[in-house]
Write a protein that holds these residues in place. Sequence first.
Motif, PDB file in Angstrom:
ATOM      1  N   HIS A  95       0.903  -1.202   0.039  1.00  0.00           N
ATOM      2  CA  HIS A  95      -0.044   0.072  -0.045  1.00  0.00           C
ATOM      3  C   HIS A  95       0.815   1.201  -0.073  1.00  0.00           C
ATOM      4  O   HIS A  95       1.746   1.346   0.779  1.00  0.00           O
ATOM      5  CB  HIS A  95      -0.852   0.128   1.342  1.00  0.00           C
ATOM      6  N   ARG A  96       0.612   2.068  -1.033  1.00  0.00           N
ATOM      7  CA  ARG A  96       1.117   3.376  -1.000  1.00  0.00           C
ATOM      8  C   ARG A  96       0.240   4.510  -0.774  1.00  0.00           C
ATOM      9  O   ARG A  96      -0.473   4.524  -1.836  1.00  0.00           O
ATOM     10  CB  ARG A  96       1.843   3.748  -2.477  1.00  0.00           C
ATOM     11  N   PRO A  97       0.023   4.763   0.260  1.00  0.00           N
ATOM     12  CA  PRO A  97      -1.330   5.710   0.698  1.00  0.00           C
ATOM     13  C   PRO A  97      -1.347   6.899  -0.294  1.00  0.00           C
ATOM     14  O   PRO A  97      -0.367   7.648  -0.324  1.00  0.00           O
ATOM     15  CB  PRO A  97      -0.879   6.084   2.057  1.00  0.00           C
ATOM     16  N   GLY A  98      -2.573   7.094  -0.741  1.00  0.00           N
ATOM     17  CA  GLY A  98      -2.629   8.068  -1.893  1.00  0.00           C
ATOM     18  C   GLY A  98      -2.381   7.868  -3.168  1.00  0.00           C
ATOM     19  O   GLY A  98      -2.778   8.721  -4.022  1.00  0.00           O
ATOM     20  N   TYR A  99      -1.788   6.478  -3.290  1.00  0.00           N
ATOM     21  CA  TYR A  99      -1.091   6.580  -4.813  1.00  0.00           C
ATOM     22  C   TYR A  99      -1.665   5.144  -5.330  1.00  0.00           C
ATOM     23  O   TYR A  99      -2.482   5.196  -6.332  1.00  0.00           O
ATOM     24  CB  TYR A  99       0.467   6.404  -4.838  1.00  0.00           C
ATOM     25  N   SER A 100      -1.331   3.898  -4.682  1.00  0.00           N
ATOM     26  CA  SER A 100      -1.965   2.781  -5.137  1.00  0.00           C
ATOM     27  C   SER A 100      -1.814   1.705  -4.049  1.00  0.00           C
ATOM     28  O   SER A 100      -0.951   1.912  -3.133  1.00  0.00           O
ATOM     29  CB  SER A 100      -0.887   2.248  -6.375  1.00  0.00           C
ATOM     30  N   ALA A 101      -2.289   0.503  -4.355  1.00  0.00           N
ATOM     31  CA  ALA A 101      -2.369  -0.458  -3.217  1.00  0.00           C
ATOM     32  C   ALA A 101      -2.816  -1.820  -4.161  1.00  0.00           C
ATOM     33  O   ALA A 101      -3.735  -1.680  -5.154  1.00  0.00           O
ATOM     34  CB  ALA A 101      -3.372  -0.219  -2.165  1.00  0.00           C
ATOM     35  N   GLY A 102      -2.182  -3.031  -3.660  1.00  0.00           N
ATOM     36  CA  GLY A 102      -2.590  -4.350  -4.433  1.00  0.00           C
ATOM     37  C   GLY A 102      -2.413  -5.294  -3.394  1.00  0.00           C
ATOM     38  O   GLY A 102      -1.766  -5.066  -2.512  1.00  0.00           O
ATOM     39  N   LEU A 103      -2.816  -6.790  -3.735  1.00  0.00           N
ATOM     40  CA  LEU A 103      -2.690  -7.601  -2.785  1.00  0.00           C
ATOM     41  C   LEU A 103      -1.823  -8.958  -3.728  1.00  0.00           C
ATOM     42  O   LEU A 103      -1.907  -9.003  -5.040  1.00  0.00           O
ATOM     43  CB  LEU A 103      -4.216  -8.317  -2.745  1.00  0.00           C
ATOM     44  N   LEU A 104      -0.965  -9.526  -3.052  1.00  0.00           N
ATOM     45  CA  LEU A 104       0.000 -10.547  -3.577  1.00  0.00           C
ATOM     46  C   LEU A 104      -0.331 -11.523  -2.789  1.00  0.00           C
ATOM     47  O   LEU A 104      -0.113 -11.493  -1.676  1.00  0.00           O
ATOM     48  CB  LEU A 104       1.435 -10.068  -3.582  1.00  0.00           C
ATOM     49  N   GLY A 105      -0.486 -12.856  -3.468  1.00  0.00           N
ATOM     50  CA  GLY A 105      -0.583 -14.060  -2.644  1.00  0.00           C
ATOM     51  C   GLY A 105      -1.107 -15.380  -3.306  1.00  0.00           C
ATOM     52  O   GLY A 105      -1.270 -15.113  -4.615  1.00  0.00           O
ATOM     53  N   LEU A 106      -1.425 -16.373  -2.808  1.00  0.00           N
ATOM     54  CA  LEU A 106      -1.891 -17.667  -3.388  1.00  0.00           C
ATOM     55  C   LEU A 106      -3.392 -17.585  -3.323  1.00  0.00           C
ATOM     56  O   LEU A 106      -3.966 -17.590  -2.427  1.00  0.00           O
ATOM     57  CB  LEU A 106      -1.550 -18.811  -2.581  1.00  0.00           C
ATOM     58  N   ASP A 107      -3.824 -17.566  -4.662  1.00  0.00           N
ATOM     59  CA  ASP A 107      -5.281 -17.293  -4.594  1.00  0.00           C
ATOM     60  C   ASP A 107      -6.007 -18.780  -4.647  1.00  0.00           C
ATOM     61  O   ASP A 107      -5.361 -19.846  -4.309  1.00  0.00           O
ATOM     62  CB  ASP A 107      -5.700 -17.004  -6.246  1.00  0.00           C
ATOM     63  N   THR A 108      -7.229 -18.714  -4.782  1.00  0.00           N
ATOM     64  CA  THR A 108      -8.202 -20.242  -4.185  1.00  0.00           C
ATOM     65  C   THR A 108      -7.920 -21.176  -5.313  1.00  0.00           C
ATOM     66  O   THR A 108      -8.078 -22.479  -4.791  1.00  0.00           O
ATOM     67  CB  THR A 108      -9.608 -19.849  -4.109  1.00  0.00           C
ATOM     68  N   ASP A 109      -7.287 -20.795  -6.448  1.00  0.00           N
ATOM     69  CA  ASP A 109      -6.898 -21.797  -7.339  1.00  0.00           C
ATOM     70  C   ASP A 109      -5.359 -22.188  -7.307  1.00  0.00           C
ATOM     71  O   ASP A 109      -5.006 -23.027  -8.239  1.00  0.00           O
ATOM     72  CB  ASP A 109      -7.257 -21.377  -8.858  1.00  0.00           C
ATOM     73  N   GLY A 110      -4.799 -21.987  -6.403  1.00  0.00           N
ATOM     74  CA  GLY A 110      -3.262 -22.388  -5.989  1.00  0.00           C
ATOM     75  C   GLY A 110      -2.348 -21.615  -6.855  1.00  0.00           C
ATOM     76  O   GLY A 110      -1.139 -21.969  -7.040  1.00  0.00           O
ATOM     77  N   LYS A 111      -2.856 -20.593  -7.382  1.00  0.00           N
ATOM     78  CA  LYS A 111      -1.758 -19.673  -8.291  1.00  0.00           C
ATOM     79  C   LYS A 111      -1.437 -18.520  -7.632  1.00  0.00           C
ATOM     80  O   LYS A 111      -2.237 -17.886  -6.984  1.00  0.00           O
ATOM     81  CB  LYS A 111      -2.473 -19.183  -9.784  1.00  0.00           C
ATOM     82  N   LEU A 112      -0.184 -18.018  -7.800  1.00  0.00           N
ATOM     83  CA  LEU A 112       0.163 -16.705  -7.365  1.00  0.00           C
ATOM     84  C   LEU A 112      -0.074 -15.759  -8.017  1.00  0.00           C
ATOM     85  O   LEU A 112       0.253 -15.747  -9.258  1.00  0.00           O
ATOM     86  CB  LEU A 112       1.858 -16.908  -7.208  1.00  0.00           C
ATOM     87  N   LYS A 113      -0.826 -14.677  -7.524  1.00  0.00           N
ATOM     88  CA  LYS A 113      -1.288 -13.621  -8.016  1.00  0.00           C
ATOM     89  C   LYS A 113      -1.085 -12.589  -7.449  1.00  0.00           C
ATOM     90  O   LYS A 113      -0.969 -12.536  -6.527  1.00  0.00           O
ATOM     91  CB  LYS A 113      -2.755 -13.979  -8.265  1.00  0.00           C
ATOM     92  N   PHE A 114      -1.113 -11.286  -8.510  1.00  0.00           N
ATOM     93  CA  PHE A 114      -1.152  -9.847  -8.101  1.00  0.00           C
ATOM     94  C   PHE A 114      -2.267  -9.106  -8.484  1.00  0.00           C
ATOM     95  O   PHE A 114      -2.583  -9.199  -9.850  1.00  0.00           O
ATOM     96  CB  PHE A 114       0.043  -9.209  -8.416  1.00  0.00           C
ATOM     97  N   GLY A 115      -3.120  -8.364  -7.863  1.00  0.00           N
ATOM     98  CA  GLY A 115      -4.199  -7.721  -8.221  1.00  0.00           C
ATOM     99  C   GLY A 115      -5.083  -7.235  -7.281  1.00  0.00           C
ATOM    100  O   GLY A 115      -4.698  -7.055  -6.051  1.00  0.00           O
ATOM    101  N   GLY A 116      -6.512  -6.877  -7.432  1.00  0.00           N
ATOM    102  CA  GLY A 116      -7.266  -6.498  -6.210  1.00  0.00           C
ATOM    103  C   GLY A 116      -7.040  -5.006  -5.907  1.00  0.00           C
ATOM    104  O   GLY A 116      -6.344  -4.263  -6.561  1.00  0.00           O
ATOM    105  N   TRP A 117      -7.687  -4.538  -4.772  1.00  0.00           N
ATOM    106  CA  TRP A 117      -7.887  -3.348  -4.153  1.00  0.00           C
ATOM    107  C   TRP A 117      -7.824  -2.375  -5.229  1.00  0.00           C
ATOM    108  O   TRP A 117      -8.839  -2.109  -5.866  1.00  0.00           O
ATOM    109  CB  TRP A 117      -6.467  -3.144  -3.220  1.00  0.00           C
ATOM    110  N   ALA A 118      -6.677  -1.577  -5.495  1.00  0.00           N
ATOM    111  CA  ALA A 118      -6.758  -0.296  -6.420  1.00  0.00           C
ATOM    112  C   ALA A 118      -6.996  -0.946  -8.007  1.00  0.00           C
ATOM    113  O   ALA A 118      -7.342  -0.143  -8.609  1.00  0.00           O
ATOM    114  CB  ALA A 118      -5.540   0.479  -6.409  1.00  0.00           C
TER     115      ALA A 118
END
Length: 894
Positions: free
Chosen positions: A745-768
Amino acid sequence: MVVDVQTDAAGIAHLQITTAGPNSKTTNTSRVPAFVKYTPQTDEPANIALLNTVAAGVVSWAQFYDVGLYVVDDALYNAIGSTIGPSTIRDYLPHVNGMQSVQCPAVLKTGRNLLAGSPDSLHANAVLTAPYNLALTATALDSKSAFRVPAVPNQSYTFAGTAAGAAGGTFEGYWLDSAGAVIGSSFTFTSGNQTRVSPAGTVALDVRLTNRTNATGTFTFSEWMLILGTAADLTQSFEPRNDDYVIGVTDSNGKALELHGDPLTGVYDRLDFTTGEVYRNYRKFTLDGSLPWTYNGIKGTDTKYVIVSTTDMPITQTPFTLRATKHDGTALPQQISAFNVNLPDTCWSAGQTLIGIVMRNTDFGMGPDATPTGADIRAYFNGWKMNNGTFGTPFNGTGGTKTWTRWDATNNTGAVTSPPTTIASGYIPGSAILQLAKGYVESVTTEGSISMHTGGNYVEMLEGVVRREKVVPVLNGNVYEINSTGRPASALSKRTNRILAVYKGGDFNRRWSVQNSGSSYWYGGAGAQIPAAELASTNDVYVTYVAVDRQNLTAAATDGRIEYPGNPGSAIALMSQGLADAQTQIAVHKWLLTLDGAYLDNLRLDVDADKAALNTHRIAPDMDHPDKSVRQRHIGDGAVTDTAIGSRTANDTTAPTMTGPLGTLLSSLFSLIKRITGGATALEPPAANLNGLQANKFDKAGGPLGGLVQTAGSMGNISNPSSDGVTLEVKSAGGVGDAAFIAFHRPGYSAGLLGLDTDGKLKFGGWAYGAAQNIITNANFAGEMGIRNGATSLERWNSSTGQWEESGGVKRVLAGEAMMNNSDTYAVDITLPVAVNVSKSYVVNSIRTNAQADYSNGGFWVTGHLISPTVLRLQRMDALYSAAVIIRWQVIEG
């Protein structure tokens, strides 16, 4: 109607009853009583007006205080405005806060000499050299010192005294009416005596010691006397003022004596000072939670009717037999003809042993549908108010929690949910006074006595007397003072109208010069002085006095009677009876002394035996009685002091235990402390105290971290099939639809989530990024990333073949245009805007010209190649041809 009024001199304080009824106007700049009288001819409404009746446009003010409307009998009504004026009306109709009875009634018999030893007002050039001796060093005419004493009309008064020194020193007397105006003829003399009859309308006499005809010189005045009667009633020699008083002090319960009564029915409590008894026609009790209050189910629109029934409160059912007030002094009028539950703040009596009060629901803190218990009602009368758990919201039987707060609370701080059984702090319950069906006699305590002298006696009834209040006199120059406004430490607790007596210990000290002058020098108008040499100590000085603000203490006494022997035989009989009573009391006291002596002898014998037993007990090896009657050792509260216990030495190495002697238990505690702090000894300061740990803790429930966080080093490689060696783990909640992720999280600029999704894949996305999910790994390949930068190009992993394959694709394209003409050489170098990878780039160009020539020999052929990452070289194939050409080029990097 009586009102205290004050104006700024321009204002006109105007009192009026009904539009055309009686009225009164005054412009007094000091606070004084004003009154109007009104006798309605029929039952009619009466409008009461308090006005400032100045002309339009006049800026002024008028203030009104302590308004009271009184019902009085014919005798008092006729006297008001005749013998009772503004200066004395408050003696008969004082302003009363709430409901007052006559408290500590007293009778004062002024001494034969009506003048005190010092004037009420002393001129600046006058000195009181001793009581009844004054020296005036005058610099102007009429440098007067003065007394003001109450007087009655049509009465003979005789004045005596001696004026000496310079010629012109005189005694003068002036009669005053209720408005303070001089009436009748004054009198003047220098020595001897003068007798005068007070004119009609007299309420006071001003006596002055002055230099009427000589402006300068030293004048002395001494041994002044004023008596009721003629010169024949004067004593043979000078007599100072010596007042007598008797006061009702306490009732049989030790409380301040009160007398109750009803001026309309003429039924009163009566105090007999000679016997020390009160014949009681009334009984007063406090309306608090100690009474057995109940609710009988009768309620109005916004009221509830509560009752108390007790055989300790016998009453009659005749009208006006019940008087009651709330805790704030508000009167609770008695309902007479018929009971109406919708008349709040009223009371009702029914039967010999029942009274009831119609309460407002808002005072109680209860809604219309709630049913109070006896405990609820008693809590209310102890100064507590109910709500439903939300302050200010009444409890209505259902919804919320029955909650109690103090009557003066502003929120629910300190609230309780059970009805309190004690009186709230600062709360003063209301009271009720009941006329009794049958009177009774109560023995009370009185103090003092009075004696009559020959000639006129000046006797008055007093109330609001404060008895023997302790005070600390304060030194002012060469005199000690009591109740001086300039020396607050000497003040009595209440503004003082008149000092009756000053005591040293239990003895009446007549050497105090009492000054009841009304001067602002004294707190309330009365004080006392004594030469410093005549007061050995300021300890144990007591004053009996009459308070100014009697409305806060008492009602006015309305009737009294004094009886005395009319002839020598009656006087002797009375004295003989008094002597017989005294002898009887002495005999009883002597018998009591003998009995007490016998008791003392018995006690002495008992003490001797107990003393021997105590000594045996004191030196016994065990703490026990000599007869070994104590089977368990008992030590009295406070008996075991530090000295008795003695010194103990503890250590921090003893194994902790829950039992053992004091030294072992103390050592156990120190051992536990050492374990907790981790120090070498229990006394070594810990690395961090509990406050510090609390301030710097990281709560498991979450919270911000203030610095760098480092975990322990992990062990093994990524291919480890278990979590062994992991030092930081991010877990999901465990549900099928729960991913395991962290946030960036960069307050005021951007934010995102990084982790293992429910399908077992490493993903980046969500939030902003909203619902976008960018896959950066695939859980189905053998632990390798899906893309890589190969030796010559970008490569991807083919899970089917198990091989890396070039993925192709263009990284960037650089383009431009160049020209070669006949003045150019056969080659041109072009600097690229960015550097490229020479091994992964190729050049494409095309040419254009307007010249006519043979193309076959290559005169217009142009090649392009990279000679460095940032330089493109364009070159003709044949330099012999100089025709102009335009080259468009592209550098494509893969």
